[in-house]
Motif scaffolding. Structure first.
Motif, PDB file in Angstrom:
ATOM      1  N   ILE A  41     -12.199  -2.148  -9.276  1.00  0.00           N
ATOM      2  CA  ILE A  41     -12.451  -0.400  -8.319  1.00  0.00           C
ATOM      3  C   ILE A  41     -12.380  -0.547  -7.510  1.00  0.00           C
ATOM      4  O   ILE A  41     -12.938  -1.855  -6.369  1.00  0.00           O
ATOM      5  N   ASP A  42     -11.426   0.000  -6.659  1.00  0.00           N
ATOM      6  CA  ASP A  42     -11.611   0.226  -5.501  1.00  0.00           C
ATOM      7  C   ASP A  42     -11.752   1.669  -4.687  1.00  0.00           C
ATOM      8  O   ASP A  42     -12.005   2.214  -4.782  1.00  0.00           O
ATOM      9  N   THR A  43     -13.226   1.136  -4.149  1.00  0.00           N
ATOM     10  CA  THR A  43     -13.745   2.357  -3.594  1.00  0.00           C
ATOM     11  C   THR A  43     -13.683   2.583  -3.045  1.00  0.00           C
ATOM     12  O   THR A  43     -14.398   4.014  -1.865  1.00  0.00           O
ATOM     13  N   HIS A  44     -12.003   2.337  -1.592  1.00  0.00           N
ATOM     14  CA  HIS A  44     -11.851   3.040  -0.931  1.00  0.00           C
ATOM     15  C   HIS A  44     -10.464   3.449  -0.418  1.00  0.00           C
ATOM     16  O   HIS A  44      -9.470   2.809   0.353  1.00  0.00           O
TER      17      HIS A  44
ATOM     18  N   TYR B  75     -25.312  -0.598   1.145  1.00  0.00           N
ATOM     19  CA  TYR B  75     -24.587  -1.335   1.143  1.00  0.00           C
ATOM     20  C   TYR B  75     -23.280  -1.264   2.350  1.00  0.00           C
ATOM     21  O   TYR B  75     -23.202  -0.772   2.812  1.00  0.00           O
ATOM     22  N   GLY B  76     -22.230  -2.372   2.423  1.00  0.00           N
ATOM     23  CA  GLY B  76     -21.192  -2.091   2.668  1.00  0.00           C
ATOM     24  C   GLY B  76     -19.857  -2.477   1.858  1.00  0.00           C
ATOM     25  O   GLY B  76     -19.787  -2.744   0.539  1.00  0.00           O
ATOM     26  N   ASP B  77     -18.934  -2.014   2.665  1.00  0.00           N
ATOM     27  CA  ASP B  77     -17.809  -2.612   1.486  1.00  0.00           C
ATOM     28  C   ASP B  77     -16.872  -3.615   2.040  1.00  0.00           C
ATOM     29  O   ASP B  77     -16.999  -3.583   3.795  1.00  0.00           O
TER      30      ASP B  77
ATOM     31  N   GLY C  40     -13.377  -2.294  -1.009  1.00  0.00           N
ATOM     32  CA  GLY C  40     -12.609  -1.330  -0.638  1.00  0.00           C
ATOM     33  C   GLY C  40     -10.990  -1.777   0.413  1.00  0.00           C
ATOM     34  O   GLY C  40     -11.534  -2.927   0.712  1.00  0.00           O
ATOM     35  N   THR C  41     -10.855  -1.066  -0.260  1.00  0.00           N
ATOM     36  CA  THR C  41      -9.026  -1.467   1.266  1.00  0.00           C
ATOM     37  C   THR C  41      -8.359  -0.313   2.462  1.00  0.00           C
ATOM     38  O   THR C  41      -7.716  -0.922   2.571  1.00  0.00           O
ATOM     39  N   ASP C  42      -8.702   0.958   1.684  1.00  0.00           N
ATOM     40  CA  ASP C  42      -7.971   1.586   2.575  1.00  0.00           C
ATOM     41  C   ASP C  42      -6.683   2.130   2.324  1.00  0.00           C
ATOM     42  O   ASP C  42      -5.802   2.948   2.824  1.00  0.00           O
TER      43      ASP C  42
END
Length: 268
Positions: free
Chosen positions: A3-6, A190-192, A216-218
Motif C-alpha cells: 500500500i502506497d500511502t503518499h 508515525y513516519g513514512d 509512501g512514495t510521492d
C-alpha cells in the motif's frame, strides 16, 4: 501486498500528475492500493510566495475532483483531503462531501511547506476538529522550511492524542535524525518512507519497531515510472524498498511497513 500511502494528482507549478499515471505504475510495480491528494490545493510556491489567485482552486473543487478520480478506480485509489488552511476553513459543502464519500476518504493532508503555516498553529483547530469528527488520520509533509519541521507536527500530535499523525518524508533533505527521535515519543506519531533512504528506515525500525513506519512514495512526481527511475534514468530508491530491503529485515517487519500499518492506521 503493498500500500502506497503518499501519491498525488494535479497540475500546478511544475507538477503534472494524474490518476492514470498512478494506476499505470501500481499495475507495473506491484502496488495494490494508493492514497493520493490533490496538489492543486497548494497555497504557496517552492520559494514560499503565495500562488496567484488566478492559478488557485478552492479546496472544495480540489476535493470534488479527487473524489471523482477515486470513483474511476474503485478498490485501487483512496483520497487524502488536502486542506488549504492558510486561506480556507472547512465549510458546510466541504464537510458534506466528506460525509457523503467517507468510504473513499482515508485521511487529511497538510503541506506546511506549500502553505507556510506550521501544524501546531492555532489556525488548524478546525482541521483537527474535522479529522476527529470523521476519525481521519492526519498526514503532513515535513522538511524544507521552519513551518514544516517535524517538531511542529510532533507538537500537534501531542496536543491531539486522539488523532494519528504521519510525518511524511521524516524531514525531507536531512539525515532524518530529528524525526526518527520524535517517532518514539508519542504513540500517535508515525513516519513514512517517501524519499527516505533505506538506511534511515532501518535506523527507525531498530530504535522504535516496524509499527512506526508506513510505505509512501510521492508517485508519480517523476512521471509514470517514478517507482523505477528518476528523470535522469537513475534507479529509484523505491526499487531498493521493493527488492533489497525485504532481505534486510524480517518478513513481519517488512509486511508492517509495506501494508499492515496502513491497513491499521487508515482503516483500509
Amino acid at each position: 501486498m503493498i500500500i502506497d500511502t503518499h501519491a498525488h494528482i494535479g497540475k500546478i507549478l511544475n507538477f503534472n500528475m494524474t490518476a492514470d499515471q498512478i494506476v499505470y505504475s501500481m499495475d507495473k510495480y506491484g502496488i495494490d492500493f494508493s492514497l493520493f491528494s490533490n496538489i492543486e490545493a497548494v497555497e504557496n510556491d517552492h520559494q514560499g510566495n503565495p500562488v496567484p489567485s488566478a492559478f488557485q482552486k478552492p479546496q472544495n473543487v480540489c476535493l470534488r475532483e479527487s473524489i471523482d478520480e477515486a470513483k474511476r478506480y474503485p478498490g485501487k485509489l483512496g483520497v487524502l483531503v488536502w486542506m488549504k488552511y492558510r486561506q480556507e476553513t472547512p465549510d458546510g459543502e466541504f464537510i458534506k462531501m466528506i460525509e457523503d464519500n467517507r468510504k473513499l476518504i482515508f485521511g487529511i493532508k497538510l503541506h506546511p511547506f506549500h502553505s507556510r503555516v506550521a501544524p501546531d498553529d492555532k489556525r488548524l483547530k478546525p482541521v483537527y476538529d474535522l479529522a476527529r469528527r470523521f476519525e481521519l488520520p492526519v498526514v503532513s509533509h515535513t522538511g524544507g522550511c521552519e513551518e514544516a519541521r517535524s517538531i511542529h507536527l510532533y507538537n500537534a500530535a501531542k496536543a491531539n492524542p486522539g488523532l494519528n499523525f504521519v510525518m511524511v518524508h521524516m524531514d525531507l533533505g536531512t539525515d532524518n535524525g530529528e524525526a526518527i527521535e520524535l517517532l518514539g515519543k508519542l504513540p500517535n506519531l508515525y513516519g513514512d518512507t517517501t524519499w527516505v533512504p533505506v538506511k534511515s528506515t532501518l535506523k527507525a525500525v531498530k530504535k522504535w519497531g516496524s509499527e512506526k513506519i508506513l510505505f509512501g512514495t510521492d508517485n508519480p512526481i517523476d512521471g509514470k515510472d517514478t517507482l523505477l527511475h528518476n528523470p535522469y534514468g537513475q534507479r529509484s530508491l523505491y526499487q531498493e524498498y521493493f527488492n533489497e530491503f525485504r532481505q534486510m529485515i524480517s518478513k513481519d517487519d517488512y509486511d508492517n511497513i509495506m501494508y499492515k500499518n496502513a491497513l491499521r492506521i487508515f482503516k483500509i
